[in-house]
Enzyme design. Structure first.
Site, PDB file in Angstrom:
ATOM      1  N   SER A 127      30.956  33.332 -26.853  1.00  0.00           N
ATOM      2  CA  SER A 127      32.370  33.111 -27.139  1.00  0.00           C
ATOM      3  C   SER A 127      32.696  31.630 -27.200  1.00  0.00           C
ATOM      4  O   SER A 127      32.059  30.812 -26.517  1.00  0.00           O
ATOM      5  CB  SER A 127      33.218  33.768 -26.041  1.00  0.00           C
ATOM      6  OG  SER A 127      34.561  33.353 -26.112  1.00  0.00           O
ATOM      7  N   TYR A 152      35.718  34.955 -17.490  1.00  0.00           N
ATOM      8  CA  TYR A 152      35.184  35.506 -18.736  1.00  0.00           C
ATOM      9  C   TYR A 152      34.245  34.495 -19.396  1.00  0.00           C
ATOM     10  O   TYR A 152      33.114  34.826 -19.777  1.00  0.00           O
ATOM     11  CB  TYR A 152      36.330  35.864 -19.679  1.00  0.00           C
ATOM     12  CG  TYR A 152      35.879  36.177 -21.084  1.00  0.00           C
ATOM     13  CD1 TYR A 152      35.141  37.331 -21.358  1.00  0.00           C
ATOM     14  CD2 TYR A 152      36.167  35.325 -22.142  1.00  0.00           C
ATOM     15  CE1 TYR A 152      34.711  37.619 -22.645  1.00  0.00           C
ATOM     16  CE2 TYR A 152      35.754  35.602 -23.428  1.00  0.00           C
ATOM     17  CZ  TYR A 152      35.023  36.753 -23.673  1.00  0.00           C
ATOM     18  OH  TYR A 152      34.589  37.029 -24.951  1.00  0.00           O
TER      19      TYR A 152
END
Length: 335
Positions: A127, A152
């Protein structure tokens, strides 16, 4: 070829599986179909995939070691594309344990399945969040990413490290793809485009964070899928020029690579909202709020490596992508 696509009921996984099936490949989909967002949307995606005879589906939790092992025992895979994960930056602030279970324990189970199943190439989703506190733009895979600002992001960085370890120890070819703000038809309801569209059509206000001064490298789903397919077809090899004294984070002496997949054209949040308003023919009531914990003010992908190695760069313009999403949204929800 024989593919395993994890997260097949998810946004990117659904689109990838559909693309591979349309090209004549066989695809096994794995997903736990959890209720992080609307389960019916996930089930409707799966219904689309079940129209293909060469699609098989397993409902399995990533952290279910025995369940994942059983999938690898039943099938032999040429390529595994691992897209399943607990997503969402803000959700990680209130449900951190879900990220450890899915993104760390679950990823280990996939790595072990690939190792013992003699998989030829593992492609996994990272990501743009891993760039964290970095402010050097555009973000390059050759920069260090050691300062995440959300759990995350930390789990995605950990996935990159875990994959490199397996490349080093077991000669498992691994490619990590850092996705930049993916949007498009069948998208996630917790993402900005979906949230803004729903609120505007229902006459509700939208929340505009960082007082509208955000920039995002919004990347259309078809561009993401094209990049994933090209990368999946080309397992990485060791970089003979990798230098241990000046280590390059984007490559390795092992068969391991990292690539950004982004539009390479950051868009200001207010411009993004204006495009939605223009396409809908309605103005949004805006509530301006400060930057939220875990968020970063801007993202911008350096895609030089992707273009050099695969001859591809995303090129969908933001207004075109938004128009396609809104056409799908109106049709799906009968608005």
């Amino acid at each position: 070829m024989h593919y395993l696509v994890t997260g097949a009921a998810g946004f990117i996984g659904f689109h990838l599986a559909a693309k591979l099936l349309s090209q004549g490949h066989s695809v096994v989909g794995l997903d736990n179909v959890n209720d992080y967002y609307d389960v019916n949307l996930k089930l409707d995606r799966l219904k689309q995939l079940e129209n293909y005879l060469s699609f098989r589906f397993h409902k399995v939790n990533l952290q279910d070691r025995c369940g994942v092992e059983e999938v690898f025992r039943k099938h032999a895979f040429d390529v595994v594309v691992h897209l399943a994960a607990q997503a969402g930056v803000r959700y990680s602030l209130t449900n951190p344990h879900a990220y450890v279970a899915s993104n760390l324990k679950g990823f280990l189970n996939i790595l072990e399945g690939c190792r013992h199943g003699k998989v030829k190439h593992l492609v996994f989703a990272s990501s743009s969040s891993v760039y964290g506190a970095n402010t050097t733009m555009p973000f390059s895979v050759h920069q260090n990413v050691d300062h995440p600002v959300s759990l995350y992001a930390a789990t995605k960085k950990a996935n990159e490290l875990m994959a490199h370890t397996y490349s080093h120890l077991y000669d498992l070819p691994c490619t990590g793809l850092r996705f930049f703000t993916v949007y498009g038809p069948w998208g996630r309801p917790d993402m900005a485009l979906f949230l803004f569209t729903k609120a505007i059509l229902e006459g509700n206000p939208i929340m505009v964070f960082n007082h509208g001064k955000m920039k995002r490298d919004f990347t259309y789903i078809d561009d993401i899928i094209e990049g994933v397919v090209r990368v999946a077809n080309s397992p990485p090899s060791a970089n003979p020029d990798w230098n241990r004294e000046t280590p390059d984070p984007g490559t390795s002496y092992a068969p391991y690579r990292i690539y950004n997949i982004g539009n390479n054209q950051p868009v200001e949040l207010m411009e993004f909202i204006n495009a939605i308003e223009d396409c809908l023919g309605r103005k949004a009531e805006k509530h301006f709020l400060p930057l939220q914990p875990g968020d970063v003010p801007a993202t911008f992908a350096d895609i030089e490596d992707l273009e050099r190695d695969f001859g591809f760069r995303p090129n969908t313009q933001i207004r075109d992508g938004i128009a396609r999403f809104l056409e799908w949204y109106r049709g799906y929800y009968r608005v």
